[in-house]
Design an enzyme around this catalytic site. Structure first.
Site, PDB file in Angstrom:
ATOM      1  CG  MET A 229      -1.250   1.089   1.587  1.00 61.25           C
ATOM      2  SD  MET A 229      -2.245   1.304   2.607  1.00 61.25           S
ATOM      3  CE  MET A 229      -3.718   2.966   2.943  1.00 61.25           C
ATOM      4  CB  ILE A 231      -0.275   7.772   0.387  1.00 60.26           C
ATOM      5  CG1 ILE A 231      -2.323   6.605   0.582  1.00 60.26           C
ATOM      6  CG2 ILE A 231      -1.289   9.264  -0.431  1.00 60.26           C
ATOM      7  CD1 ILE A 231      -2.337   6.224  -0.233  1.00 60.26           C
ATOM      8  CD  GLN A 236       3.952   9.943   2.346  1.00 59.10           C
ATOM      9  OE1 GLN A 236       4.447   9.931   3.140  1.00 59.10           O
ATOM     10  NE2 GLN A 236       4.360   8.729   1.534  1.00 59.10           N
ATOM     11  N   GLY A 237      -0.577  12.604   5.160  1.00 58.26           N
ATOM     12  CA  GLY A 237      -0.897  13.201   5.648  1.00 58.26           C
ATOM     13  C   GLY A 237      -1.910  14.124   5.382  1.00 58.26           C
ATOM     14  N   GLY A 239      -5.226  11.397   5.023  1.00 60.80           N
ATOM     15  CA  GLY A 239      -6.395  11.001   4.828  1.00 60.80           C
ATOM     16  C   GLY A 239      -6.762   9.678   4.031  1.00 60.80           C
ATOM     17  CG  HIS A 240      -5.262  10.787   0.179  1.00 56.65           C
ATOM     18  ND1 HIS A 240      -6.647  11.521  -0.273  1.00 56.65           N
ATOM     19  CD2 HIS A 240      -4.642  12.235   0.206  1.00 56.65           C
ATOM     20  CE1 HIS A 240      -6.901  12.560  -0.605  1.00 56.65           C
ATOM     21  NE2 HIS A 240      -5.563  13.074  -0.042  1.00 56.65           N
ATOM     22  N   GLY A 241      -4.901   6.941   3.179  1.00 60.76           N
ATOM     23  CA  GLY A 241      -4.414   6.042   3.660  1.00 60.76           C
ATOM     24  C   GLY A 241      -6.020   5.864   4.721  1.00 60.76           C
ATOM     25  CB  ALA A 242      -8.040   7.161   6.660  1.00 64.62           C
ATOM     26  CD  GLU A 264       3.612 -10.298   1.322  1.00 61.36           C
ATOM     27  OE1 GLU A 264       4.870 -10.366   1.111  1.00 61.36           O
ATOM     28  OE2 GLU A 264       2.335 -10.982   0.514  1.00 61.36           O
TER      29      GLU A 264
END
Length: 388
Positions: A229, A231, A236-237, A239-242, A264
């Site tokens: 994964m 971003i 970054q920073g 909220g796109h990962g969430a 993994e």
């Protein structure tokens, strides 16, 4: 000896930190090409340039690896102010461009005019796959920005070539990254794009992505495992990962054939992000199902037991401690009450109360409570399995 030291010092001037030398860029407008403010650099380059992350043989080395923001069409240029062979006849510089070419797929250009021509075709680029989720993020500079999460697979026309370009970023931002074989149809790809306007047209910029492999689980289930994964740094920073992880979990949770979702070799940051997302989803489930925190906690412990390999000593220990931490609550409350009693009880009365709360007895009772809880959970899990 002095001559050797002098030579070493001169040669040292031709060593470059490759994390600084590599200049990455996502280009939306022609002026971005010369704008240093849109440049970002790798966190890692050891897989290409060795553990020292150093390139030898150049002064002022700059490795430009620029991508169009959407389709990721690529330009590669290597620049430097001087080369070691211009000063020393018997010393050869590292073949830096050749090393980069090993990971950048064919089809890139080395000519700026050609790259600008590719940039002009960005209006034709559209996100791959099926739209799963749309959300907005507020920016002080640009106002409300709109993002989309799509699910793609190898059947999407043009996707394999796009993915080859996209995965080059892994080498720079994931320490143990490796390229995958996307021809395997068990791979799912989840992509994040930003919608933006350029000369009155709607265009899309690549924000990040996640790869998930669907493992078979006997007799008729699958176990999706998150592989990688990322971003991209300019996003970054925010909220796109969430947003991405939550969309992926919602997608798989809607499929009856999915047994559970794993990761993994997850990084510490990924684990924290997953915990945050799952806790957020648990809160939403509480609101919709109208269950209290105590009940929600039990549901979590049951599901975690089902997903935990209890034959793995470390995983079993982590689970046991997590459940016991909750069960220990009443004992902690007793300790607080005892502290208050110390102020008002006579010594002989205090001794009587302390005898009832012997530490060894607490541990024994805690273990008994844990075993009873786990036995209850196992019966529920067995019942769920029989209904599946």
């Amino acid at each position: 000896m002095a001559a050797v030291n002098t030579m070493e010092k001169k040669l040292a001037e031709y060593k470059c930190d490759t994390n600084e030398a590599i200049c990455l860029k996502l280009v939306r407008f022609p002026e971005d090409v010369e704008d240093d403010g849109t440049t970002f650099h790798p966190e890692y380059s050891h897989q290409i340039f060795g553990d020292d992350e150093v390139a030898f043989g150049y002064k002022g080395l700059q490795i430009q690896l620029f991508y169009t923001a959407g389709n990721l069409s690529t330009i590669l240029k290597v620049k430097y102010s001087s080369k070691v062979t211009e000063t020393f006849d018997c010393v050869e510089p590292d073949e830096v461009e050749g090393k980069i070419r090993e990971i950048v797929p064919a089809g890139f250009t080395c000519n700026t005019d050609d790259f600008i021509s590719l940039l002009e075709k960005e209006a034709n680029f559209k996100p791959f796959g099926t739209l799963l989720h749309t959300y907005t993020v507020h920016s002080e500079e640009a106002g409300e920005l709109t993002y989309q999460i799509h699910k793609a697979d190898i059947t999407c026309p043009g996707f394999l070539e796009y993915h080859e370009r996209l995965q080059t970023f892994l080498m720079w931002f994931i320490e143990t990254a490796s390229f995958i074989d996307p021809d395997d149809d068990r791979w799912d790809f989840f992509l994040v794009f930003e919608k933006y306007n350029k000369d009155g047209e709607t265009l899309y910029a690549t924000v990040g992505y996640m790869t998930v492999y669907n493992y078979y689980v006997y007799p008729d289930k699958t176990r999706p495992r998150v592989s990688q994964m990322l971003i991209l740094p300019p996003f970054q920073g925010e909220g796109h990962g969430a947003q991405l992880l939550e969309a992926v979990h919602r997608f798989y949770c809607s499929l009856p054939k999915v047994q559970d979702i794993t990761a993994e070799d997850p990084s510490e940051n990924y684990v924290k992000l997953r915990d945050y997302v799952l806790l957020d989803m648990i809160k939403e489930a509480q609101d919709k199902s109208k269950i209290n925190k105590k009940h929600a906690r039990r549901v979590y412990e049951i599901l975690r037991l089902r997903a935990t390999d209890m034959s793995d000593e470390e995983k079993a220990r982590d689970y046991r401690l997590e459940v016991k931490k909750r069960l220990f609550g009443p004992y902690r409350k007793n300790q607080r009450e005892l502290a208050k009693l110390r102020k008002c009880l006579r010594p002989e009365e205090l001794v009587s109360h302390m005898g009832q709360m012997d530490t060894e007895t607490q541990h024994e009772e805690l273990e008994k409570s844990y075993q009873v809880v786990v036995e209850d959970y196992r019966r529920i899990i067995e019942r769920l399995a029989s209904q599946a």
